[in-house]
Design a protein around this motif. Structure first.
Motif, PDB file in Angstrom:
ATOM      1  N   VAL A  46      50.586   2.242   6.538  1.00 33.75           N
ATOM      2  CA  VAL A  46      51.356   1.815   5.772  1.00 33.75           C
ATOM      3  C   VAL A  46      50.656   0.349   5.258  1.00 33.75           C
ATOM      4  CG1 VAL A  46      53.571   0.214   5.330  1.00 33.75           C
ATOM      5  CG2 VAL A  46      53.463   2.159   6.916  1.00 33.75           C
ATOM      6  N   LEU A  48      50.621  -2.235   3.390  1.00 33.39           N
ATOM      7  CA  LEU A  48      51.240  -3.305   2.991  1.00 33.39           C
ATOM      8  C   LEU A  48      50.493  -4.652   3.149  1.00 33.39           C
ATOM      9  CD1 LEU A  48      54.274  -4.219   2.533  1.00 33.39           C
ATOM     10  CD2 LEU A  48      54.449  -4.515   4.926  1.00 33.39           C
ATOM     11  N   TYR A  66      60.951  -5.102  -0.212  1.00 31.47           N
ATOM     12  CA  TYR A  66      61.180  -3.930   0.823  1.00 31.47           C
ATOM     13  C   TYR A  66      62.336  -4.196   1.870  1.00 31.47           C
ATOM     14  CZ  TYR A  66      56.430  -2.721  -0.490  1.00 31.47           C
ATOM     15  OH  TYR A  66      55.120  -2.366  -1.216  1.00 31.47           O
ATOM     16  N   GLN A 408      57.443   8.454   6.450  1.00 26.42           N
ATOM     17  CA  GLN A 408      56.888   7.212   6.359  1.00 26.42           C
ATOM     18  C   GLN A 408      56.388   6.720   4.917  1.00 26.42           C
ATOM     19  OE1 GLN A 408      53.575   5.995   9.086  1.00 26.42           O
ATOM     20  NE2 GLN A 408      54.897   4.057   9.626  1.00 26.42           N
ATOM     21  N   THR A 409      55.200   7.467   4.467  1.00 24.67           N
ATOM     22  CA  THR A 409      54.696   6.961   3.405  1.00 24.67           C
ATOM     23  C   THR A 409      55.885   7.228   2.044  1.00 24.67           C
ATOM     24  OG1 THR A 409      52.670   8.137   4.085  1.00 24.67           O
ATOM     25  CG2 THR A 409      53.166   7.818   1.593  1.00 24.67           C
ATOM     26  N   PHE A 412      57.828   4.058   2.313  1.00 20.66           N
ATOM     27  CA  PHE A 412      57.149   2.941   1.801  1.00 20.66           C
ATOM     28  C   PHE A 412      56.995   2.859   0.221  1.00 20.66           C
ATOM     29  CE2 PHE A 412      52.629   1.453   0.806  1.00 20.66           C
ATOM     30  CZ  PHE A 412      52.888  -0.055   0.710  1.00 20.66           C
ATOM     31  N   LEU A 417      60.675  -0.090   4.902  1.00 21.83           N
ATOM     32  CA  LEU A 417      59.485  -0.020   5.999  1.00 21.83           C
ATOM     33  C   LEU A 417      60.065   0.670   7.287  1.00 21.83           C
ATOM     34  CD1 LEU A 417      58.060  -3.538   5.289  1.00 21.83           C
ATOM     35  CD2 LEU A 417      57.218  -1.241   4.301  1.00 21.83           C
TER      36      LEU A 417
END
Length: 459
Positions: A46, A48, A66, A408-409, A412, A417
């Motif tokens: 992630v 981030l 987020y 997950q991507t 994001f 998250l």
């Protein structure tokens, strides 16, 4: 007057104004890559970069906001920058921050509070050992205490367990990749199957299995030819975190306690991830009316991310002599003030009850997804400790890590998250701050469901 949960968060979340990672984020990520160790993990999955955070929401350096279903891996139970805890920190920071083992008002009050809220027979009947700064420290201390009291060296742990990254705690963690290159570690650590019904090591079904996994623990303790010398302790997570948010079947934990008692083996319950309100009870072992001999705490104990750990144990085990276990940062008064304020906040705002309510709401929506999707093998959890296990087909249960990576991507990119867990990294793990609102939870699940459906279409 305390703020409403709805006032604790960035109101615009989620709000993606530039596709993440944005230009400023990319610059920071590149700098980190150049100057920090290759051991850095999280930004690889992630990318981030954090600039600010409130409640169950975070903002990156490019201005994207987020919804946080990650919560610092169960560190931020009362939310990012909780104003009540911040107030306690500010009041303390001008007075005293570090005090070794010397008594301070925050230290004594936090110890009293932990004894007051402890599960079962530990309530009012325990001692507290503060440590720092990680859960590994608490685990190391707990094992030392068990060995010292029993005069034995062995420990039984469980497949799927995670206890930390230091010497003994690493030996107690079951993930093979963490140990490769470092063995041998602590001797006489033995692993037995956890109550992971979805992937039963004995290929049985609950309840017809009659808790064969607990019978196996009894077998290794009582059979003279099991090859396992009577250990000092059994250490267990009441709900496994890194193992995939695995909730054991009813009576599993209480039966484990009974087996330990009958064999005069201490039971250490690791509440580092599951404790302090996360599962709908102050401590997860309370779901099964089980009192540990020793309980380990960290993560949320530091209030809003300050490092602090502790062991709470039956006072009959308080046989150590002065100096038997030391640690410089067990005198972190600021973290103790924050932890005390956080627990008081949890009690006043009934956060465990709120977590239980929100968990039921989220689980219902995820169970609906499981009925629709052929790739969702199981949805499980208690309170706001929730996992979704992904498989290539429900028939053969073949784990699907790549599916979770893709989801997950996508989450994001859409402003949510989440993180991964599980034996095969095929479990989407939700650990949001317990102050999350219905609105944020619903938005987060909507993003997650959309990401699952998009990923399925792209396969």
């Amino acid at each position: 007057m305390l703020m409403k949960f709805s006032d604790l968060h960035f109101p615009e979340a989620p709000n993606i104004i530039v596709e993440p990672p944005g230009p400023k984020s990319k610059q920071l990520l590149e700098k980190q890559k150049k100057i920090e160790s290759k051991a850095v993990l999280y930004p690889l999955a992630v990318p981030l970069t954090l600039e600010a955070a409130r409640g169950a929401t975070v903002r990156d350096v490019d201005g994207n906001t987020y919804i946080d279903f990650f919560g610092g891996i169960a560190v931020l139970n009362v939310g990012h920058s909780n104003p009540t805890v911040l107030k306690a920190i500010r009041e303390q920071e001008g007075k005293l921050i570090h005090a070794l083992d010397f008594p301070t008002t925050p230290r004594i009050k936090l110890a009293e509070k932990l004894i007051e809220i402890s599960p079962g027979n530990l309530k009012g009947n325990s001692k507290v050992l503060f440590g720092g700064p990680t859960g590994s420290d608490a685990v190391e201390a707990a094992i030392k205490l068990a060995k010292y009291n029993t005069k034995r060296i062995g420990v039984i742990a469980f497949e799927g367990s995670y206890a930390g990254q230091t010497g003994v705690s690493l030996a107690l963690s079951s993930t093979k990749k963490f140990k490769e290159g470092y063995v041998p570690l602590a001797p006489e650590i033995h692993f037995v199957p956890y109550g992971y019904c979805y992937r039963c090591a004995f290929e049985l079904r609950y309840p017809d299995c009659n808790l064969q996994c607990i019978k196996y623990v009894r077998h290794v303790l009582e059979d003279p030819y099991s090859g396992i010398v009577k250990p000092a302790a059994v250490i267990v997570e009441p709900i496994q975190g890194e193992g995939g948010i695995v909730v054991p079947p009813e009576a599993w934990l209480s039966e484990l306690k009974r087996v330990c008692e009958e064999n005069e083996v201490l039971l250490i319950v690791d509440e580092i991830q599951a404790g302090l309100g996360r599962t709908g009870k102050m401590f997860a072992c309370e779901h099964w009316n089980t009192t540990p001999d020793i309980m380990t705490l960290a993560k949320a104990l530091g209030g809003i991310g300050l490092p602090l750990s502790a062991c709470v144990y039956n006072k009959k085990l308080d046989t150590w002599e002065p100096g038997a276990h030391l640690g410089t940062f067990r005198g972190h008064v600021l973290a103790m003030a924050a932890g005390l304020a956080a627990i008081n906040y949890m009690q006043k705002e009934k956060l465990p009850e709120h977590a239980e309510k929100m968990g039921r709401r989220i689980l219902k929506q995820l169970e609906d997804l499981a009925e629709e999707s052929k790739y969702v093998g199981e949805v499980r959890g208690k309170g706001l400790m929730i996992g979704v296990e992904f498989v290539k087909s429900k028939e053969d249960k073949q784990p699907w890590k790549e599916m979770v990576d893709k989801i997950q991507t996508k989450c994001f990119k859409k402003g949510l998250l989440i993180w991964k867990a599980g034996h095969y990294a095929n479990v989407a793990r939700f650990l949001p701050p317990l102050v999350i609102t219905e609105e944020l939870a619903d938005k987060g699940i909507e993003i997650f469901v959309d990401a699952v459906k998009e990923a399925a279409r792209e396969i």
